[in-house]
Write an enzyme that holds these catalytic residues in place. Sequence first.
Site, PDB file in Angstrom:
ATOM      1  N   THR A 181       7.889  -6.635  -6.036  1.00 59.73           N
ATOM      2  CA  THR A 181       7.821  -7.411  -4.568  1.00 59.73           C
ATOM      3  C   THR A 181       7.674  -6.620  -3.400  1.00 59.73           C
ATOM      4  O   THR A 181       8.115  -5.451  -3.068  1.00 59.73           O
ATOM      5  CB  THR A 181       9.354  -8.101  -4.634  1.00 59.73           C
ATOM      6  OG1 THR A 181       9.388  -9.122  -3.262  1.00 59.73           O
ATOM      7  CG2 THR A 181      10.548  -7.377  -4.269  1.00 59.73           C
ATOM      8  N   HIS A 182       7.113  -7.218  -2.205  1.00 59.39           N
ATOM      9  CA  HIS A 182       7.093  -6.776  -0.992  1.00 59.39           C
ATOM     10  C   HIS A 182       8.177  -7.442   0.105  1.00 59.39           C
ATOM     11  O   HIS A 182       7.848  -7.275   1.177  1.00 59.39           O
ATOM     12  CB  HIS A 182       5.531  -6.796  -0.418  1.00 59.39           C
ATOM     13  CG  HIS A 182       4.745  -6.112  -1.268  1.00 59.39           C
ATOM     14  ND1 HIS A 182       4.812  -4.770  -1.629  1.00 59.39           N
ATOM     15  CD2 HIS A 182       3.353  -6.245  -1.580  1.00 59.39           C
ATOM     16  CE1 HIS A 182       3.561  -4.376  -2.179  1.00 59.39           C
ATOM     17  NE2 HIS A 182       2.723  -5.260  -2.472  1.00 59.39           N
ATOM     18  N   LYS A 217       0.779  -1.111   0.006  1.00 58.19           N
ATOM     19  CA  LYS A 217      -0.165  -0.032  -0.153  1.00 58.19           C
ATOM     20  C   LYS A 217       0.647   1.378   0.025  1.00 58.19           C
ATOM     21  O   LYS A 217       0.536   2.459   0.392  1.00 58.19           O
ATOM     22  CB  LYS A 217      -0.966  -0.019   1.091  1.00 58.19           C
ATOM     23  CG  LYS A 217      -1.768  -1.174   1.309  1.00 58.19           C
ATOM     24  CD  LYS A 217      -2.177  -2.036   0.107  1.00 58.19           C
ATOM     25  CE  LYS A 217      -3.195  -1.298  -0.501  1.00 58.19           C
ATOM     26  NZ  LYS A 217      -3.747  -1.797  -1.715  1.00 58.19           N
ATOM     27  N   SER A 263      -5.063   2.746   4.226  1.00 61.67           N
ATOM     28  CA  SER A 263      -5.049   1.809   2.861  1.00 61.67           C
ATOM     29  C   SER A 263      -4.992   0.407   2.794  1.00 61.67           C
ATOM     30  O   SER A 263      -5.896  -0.218   2.281  1.00 61.67           O
ATOM     31  CB  SER A 263      -3.870   2.450   1.875  1.00 61.67           C
ATOM     32  OG  SER A 263      -3.996   1.763   0.646  1.00 61.67           O
ATOM     33  N   LYS A 287      -8.653   6.116  -2.761  1.00 59.45           N
ATOM     34  CA  LYS A 287      -8.474   7.500  -2.778  1.00 59.45           C
ATOM     35  C   LYS A 287      -7.408   8.204  -3.415  1.00 59.45           C
ATOM     36  O   LYS A 287      -7.459   9.250  -3.934  1.00 59.45           O
ATOM     37  CB  LYS A 287      -8.396   8.185  -1.257  1.00 59.45           C
ATOM     38  CG  LYS A 287      -9.902   7.549  -0.257  1.00 59.45           C
ATOM     39  CD  LYS A 287     -10.861   8.819  -0.320  1.00 59.45           C
ATOM     40  CE  LYS A 287     -11.816   8.555   0.591  1.00 59.45           C
ATOM     41  NZ  LYS A 287     -13.045   9.504   0.255  1.00 59.45           N
TER      42      LYS A 287
HETATM   43  P1  A3P Z   1      -5.373   4.397  -0.839  1.00 61.62           P
HETATM   44  O1  A3P Z   1      -6.021   3.295  -0.644  1.00 61.62           O
HETATM   45  O2  A3P Z   1      -4.852   5.557   0.178  1.00 61.62           O
HETATM   46  O3  A3P Z   1      -6.463   5.064  -1.750  1.00 61.62           O
HETATM   47  P2  A3P Z   1      -0.341  -0.162  -3.578  1.00 61.62           P
HETATM   48  O4  A3P Z   1      -0.351  -0.345  -5.058  1.00 61.62           O
HETATM   49  O5  A3P Z   1       0.874  -0.366  -3.238  1.00 61.62           O
HETATM   50  O6  A3P Z   1      -1.068  -1.530  -3.180  1.00 61.62           O
HETATM   51  O7  A3P Z   1      -1.223   0.773  -3.023  1.00 61.62           O
HETATM   52  C1  A3P Z   1      -2.304   1.403  -3.177  1.00 61.62           C
HETATM   53  C2  A3P Z   1      -2.408   2.780  -2.847  1.00 61.62           C
HETATM   54  O8  A3P Z   1      -1.696   3.656  -3.923  1.00 61.62           O
HETATM   55  C3  A3P Z   1      -3.611   3.046  -2.827  1.00 61.62           C
HETATM   56  O9  A3P Z   1      -3.900   4.243  -1.801  1.00 61.62           O
HETATM   57  C4  A3P Z   1      -4.106   3.743  -4.258  1.00 61.62           C
HETATM   58  O10 A3P Z   1      -5.332   4.542  -4.290  1.00 61.62           O
HETATM   59  C5  A3P Z   1      -2.768   4.548  -4.200  1.00 61.62           C
HETATM   60  N1  A3P Z   1      -2.686   4.872  -5.765  1.00 61.62           N
HETATM   61  C6  A3P Z   1      -2.615   3.912  -6.763  1.00 61.62           C
HETATM   62  N2  A3P Z   1      -2.450   4.549  -8.089  1.00 61.62           N
HETATM   63  C7  A3P Z   1      -2.340   5.763  -7.743  1.00 61.62           C
HETATM   64  C8  A3P Z   1      -2.286   6.835  -8.665  1.00 61.62           C
HETATM   65  N3  A3P Z   1      -2.081   6.864 -10.000  1.00 61.62           N
HETATM   66  N4  A3P Z   1      -2.115   8.090  -7.938  1.00 61.62           N
HETATM   67  C9  A3P Z   1      -2.372   8.233  -6.754  1.00 61.62           C
HETATM   68  N5  A3P Z   1      -2.363   7.252  -5.822  1.00 61.62           N
HETATM   69  C10 A3P Z   1      -2.531   6.110  -6.262  1.00 61.62           C
END
Ligand code: A3P
Length: 278
Positions: free
Chosen positions: A92-93, A42, A123, A241
Amino acid sequence: PNFWPKLHMVGLEDSTTWAEWLEEASHFKVRPDDIFINSYPKSGHHWTYEIISRLTAGSGGRNTTTNKMDAFFEWRRISVFDNLPSPRLLLTHLPFHLMPKEAFKKPCKHIYLVRNPKDTAVSFYYHTKGLRALDYDGSFSDFYESFIKGEVEYNSWFDHVSSWWKSTKNHPNVLWVHYEDLNKKFIPTLKKMASFLGYQANDNLLQQIAEKSSFKNMKEHSEKHDLKAMWKTKDGTMFRKGQVGNWKEYFTVAQNEKFDKVYEDKMADCQDLRVQFS
Ligand code: A3P
């Protein structure tokens, strides 16, 4: 409880155990033009994958890649990656100590994404509650306590970020990128990533990447192509968001104070890491 092997096993196509997979992964052979995108969950993984996919493909473009599963290291047998064309993007995580042995000894590049852990926690709450595979139905305050203790998928944010930071902050092949910089200073941050990875990007390409990887565009696209079956409800999404500071709508004053104390304690030897707590 340790959730992460559980999710991992859902992704693998066969009955390989987590221990067997880790053994395979530790012997992964890197190529000099490999690009690893590393992070705690996230922190902007899908977004960065989209950006780097487009950057490496150049102005010829590449289909949008909001479904990162094909490149997700923990979800594939390691032999699958042998067949991918270069440059490979490897998502990767994994915590630092489980990364392939060659990953920091042989030439290849790493981007490590870091995000305000308070926004990460919110998130991650929606992610954990929303995904069928994780089968979680707690409240935010339950999740907050588990997050602080590291009893969530991929365990502790503090351990993940601090061990990566201490091990890689001076490594020439590792670039640390802040979610907040991508969010507030997109073009300069993109230029920094391009130059670190050795890619030329003219203004047209930079603009094209900015448009295609905007939150709005990625969300709209994912609504057509996201793996909907992964989510418990039809409004489940990886693109919730996309904001900086959303944690303020969730943390109580007491939760915030406790979090700051835990951060101070657990990150005491990472004072030179500039996490953006906006
Ligand atoms: P939120 O849950 O706060 O909205 P990951 O890809 O590592 O799983 O992270 C997901 C988070 O990145 C989510 O946060 C998601 O909305 C945000 N995210 C993904 N694409 C994005 C973008 N283009 N611009 C801004 N935030 C983005």
